[in-house]
Design a protein around this motif. Structure first.
Motif, short mmCIF file in Angstrom:
data_model
loop_
_atom_site.label_atom_id
_atom_site.label_comp_id
_atom_site.label_asym_id
_atom_site.label_seq_id
_atom_site.Cartn_x
_atom_site.Cartn_y
_atom_site.Cartn_z
N GLU A 159 -3.28 0.58 -3.62
CA GLU A 159 -2.03 -0.32 -3.84
C GLU A 159 -1.09 0.67 -4.90
O GLU A 159 -0.17 0.23 -4.70
N ARG A 160 -1.55 1.68 -5.43
CA ARG A 160 -0.49 2.68 -6.13
C ARG A 160 -0.75 4.03 -6.01
O ARG A 160 -2.05 4.38 -5.63
N PRO A 161 0.12 4.83 -6.12
CA PRO A 161 0.11 6.12 -5.88
C PRO A 161 -1.09 6.88 -6.72
O PRO A 161 -1.80 7.75 -6.32
N GLU A 162 -1.34 6.38 -8.10
CA GLU A 162 -2.47 6.89 -8.90
C GLU A 162 -3.74 6.29 -8.43
O GLU A 162 -4.62 7.17 -8.84
N ASP A 195 5.62 6.41 -1.19
CA ASP A 195 6.25 5.24 -1.13
C ASP A 195 5.48 3.82 -0.83
O ASP A 195 4.45 4.02 -0.06
N LEU A 196 5.73 2.88 -1.62
CA LEU A 196 5.04 1.50 -1.12
C LEU A 196 5.54 0.91 -0.04
O LEU A 196 6.87 0.84 0.05
N VAL A 197 4.75 0.47 0.66
CA VAL A 197 5.05 -0.21 2.09
C VAL A 197 3.96 -1.44 2.07
O VAL A 197 3.30 -1.54 1.48
N GLU A 198 4.95 -2.43 2.73
CA GLU A 198 3.94 -3.79 3.18
C GLU A 198 3.32 -3.47 4.58
O GLU A 198 4.10 -3.04 5.54
N ARG A 199 1.92 -3.77 4.81
CA ARG A 199 1.45 -3.60 6.11
C ARG A 199 0.39 -4.81 6.18
O ARG A 199 -0.09 -5.57 4.95
N PRO A 200 0.38 -5.30 7.43
CA PRO A 200 -0.77 -6.37 7.51
C PRO A 200 -2.11 -6.37 6.98
O PRO A 200 -2.63 -5.18 7.00
N THR A 201 -2.60 -7.25 6.54
CA THR A 201 -3.87 -7.22 6.07
C THR A 201 -4.80 -6.44 7.34
O THR A 201 -5.07 -6.86 8.34
N PRO A 202 -5.65 -5.26 7.14
CA PRO A 202 -6.15 -4.57 7.93
C PRO A 202 -7.57 -5.35 8.66
O PRO A 202 -8.14 -6.21 7.83
N ALA A 209 0.73 -1.09 0.09
CA ALA A 209 0.08 0.12 -0.21
C ALA A 209 0.88 1.35 0.08
O ALA A 209 2.07 1.39 0.43
N VAL A 210 0.23 2.41 -0.48
CA VAL A 210 1.01 3.76 -0.38
C VAL A 210 1.00 4.10 1.03
O VAL A 210 0.14 3.98 1.92
N LYS A 211 2.23 4.37 1.57
CA LYS A 211 2.50 4.65 3.02
C LYS A 211 1.46 5.42 3.56
O LYS A 211 1.03 5.44 4.63
N ASP A 212 1.19 6.89 3.15
CA ASP A 212 0.28 7.78 3.70
C ASP A 212 -1.13 7.65 3.12
O ASP A 212 -1.71 8.79 3.40
N CYS A 213 -1.46 6.92 2.30
CA CYS A 213 -2.93 6.76 1.88
C CYS A 213 -3.79 6.29 2.93
O CYS A 213 -3.42 5.21 3.46
N PRO A 214 -4.97 7.02 3.08
CA PRO A 214 -5.75 6.71 4.16
C PRO A 214 -6.63 5.45 3.95
O PRO A 214 -7.39 4.98 4.74
#
Length: 334
Positions: A67-70, A82-89, A58-63
């Protein structure tokens, strides 16, 4: 490393685990409703499955976990793309929650301090690409449940109030749990959940002992217990990922479509949602098990999950809805 209880270490409750796995393979199934006693592992299973699944990118600061900045919404201020990996919410929806908290609303603090009209995302934004869990769903206000089911079906949250016109993706698996002794869901809401499971406390002494033994071991040494069960969780994860990849390759034959319709008619299920869900659940099960085609065995396995909560009450039949479905499957399929 997530410290959730391992999914594979949950004792019993195989039907509930199967229903959750099917929604992980095909999130479009429409969620799961789990009714039963307290302390039967309902919330534990949801968190365990989410922890088992691979992390999302996911995009780091996207609320909304884009999956992509666009893909980030126009209204969102995203300083870091920036793209980061985070646990499934996994987002919990508390009882008494307001509609503003669920859907999002005008950011009052920003409006007062800066004079700017901005959107403050709600729980639906956080749950995008994950799970939204409602405990005691039968006690939630009807208009909130209606709203959640509409968004879960459309995959879009639209907010049109306070001068705001906001839309953002809200694709999540809705999981509701509750105790039937505390009130029932309205029939039209029951029908909107894709799958339904009834769970009960185990009556077998050895099974109860094993539940307590594993929970105690987990509480005493979480990291050690998780490491012990990690290989089993990995097997389930790999099967889910393989199932997702195989899902679109499994076509429904005319014979399977006829079986779905025949079963729905024999049970007196209202509308067509039941047989559509039956077909999707059977396809997800076939994909999970690595089978090349959907069969009657798959239909028979998932029929109680997809149809038991859609039956009309029969005052002359004292059998439970799950028993009625199982019996009708046997009669219809021989």
């Amino acid at each position: 490393m997530s410290l959730a209880f391992p999914f594979s270490a949950i004792v019993g409750q195989d039907t509930m685990k199967q229903a959750l796995i099917l929604t992980a393979i095909d999130p479009g199934l429409g969620g799961v409703l789990v009714f039963g006693d307290r302390g039967t592992g309902k919330s534990t299973a949801v968190r365990a499955l989410a922890a088992l699944l691979p992390p999302i990118t996911a995009v780091k600061d996207c609320p909304v976990n884009s999956e992509r900045p666009e893909d980030c919404p126009d209204w969102a201020t995203v300083p870091d793309t920036d793209l980061v990996e985070r646990p499934t919410p996994v987002v919990d929806l508390p009882l008494g929650v307001t509609e503003d908290r669920v859907t999002g609303a005008l950011d009052i603090e920003r409006a007062l301090t800066k004079g700017e009209k901005a959107f403050e995302p709600g729980l639906l934004a956080r749950a995008n690409r994950g799970y939204l869990y409602i405990d005691e769903v039968n006690l939630l206000e009807d208009h909130i449940v209606d709203l959640l089911l509409d968004v879960a079906q459309s995959g879009v949250n639209a907010v049109e109030r306070e001068g705001l016109s906001i839309r953002h993706p809200a694709r999540f698996v809705l999981v509701g749990s509750g105790n039937p002794e505390e009130g029932e869901l309205r029939p039209q809401l029951l029908d909107r959940f894709g799958l339904s499971v009834e769970v009960a406390s185990p009556t077998d002494i050895d099974e109860r002992i094993e539940v307590v033994r594993r929970r105690d071991a987990f509480d005493m040494d979480r990291e050690g217990f998780i490491a012990k069960w990690q290989p089993e969780d990995a097997k389930i994860r790999d099967a889910i990922l393989a199932g997702r990849a195989a899902l679109r390759k499994l076509e429904a034959t005319d014979a399977i479509l006829r079986d779905c319709a025949t079963l729905a008619v024999a049970l007196g299920a209202d509308g067509l949602r039941g047989e559509l869900t039956l077909l999707r659940a059977a396809r997800a099960l076939a994909a999970y098990e690595g089978d090349a085609a959907i069969t009657r065995d798959h239909l028979a396995t998932v029929a109680p999950l997809a149809l038991s909560h859609r039956l009309r009450r029969d005052p002359l039949d004292e059998a439970g809805s799950t028993t009625r479905v199982t019996r009708t499957v046997a009669e219809t399929f021989g």
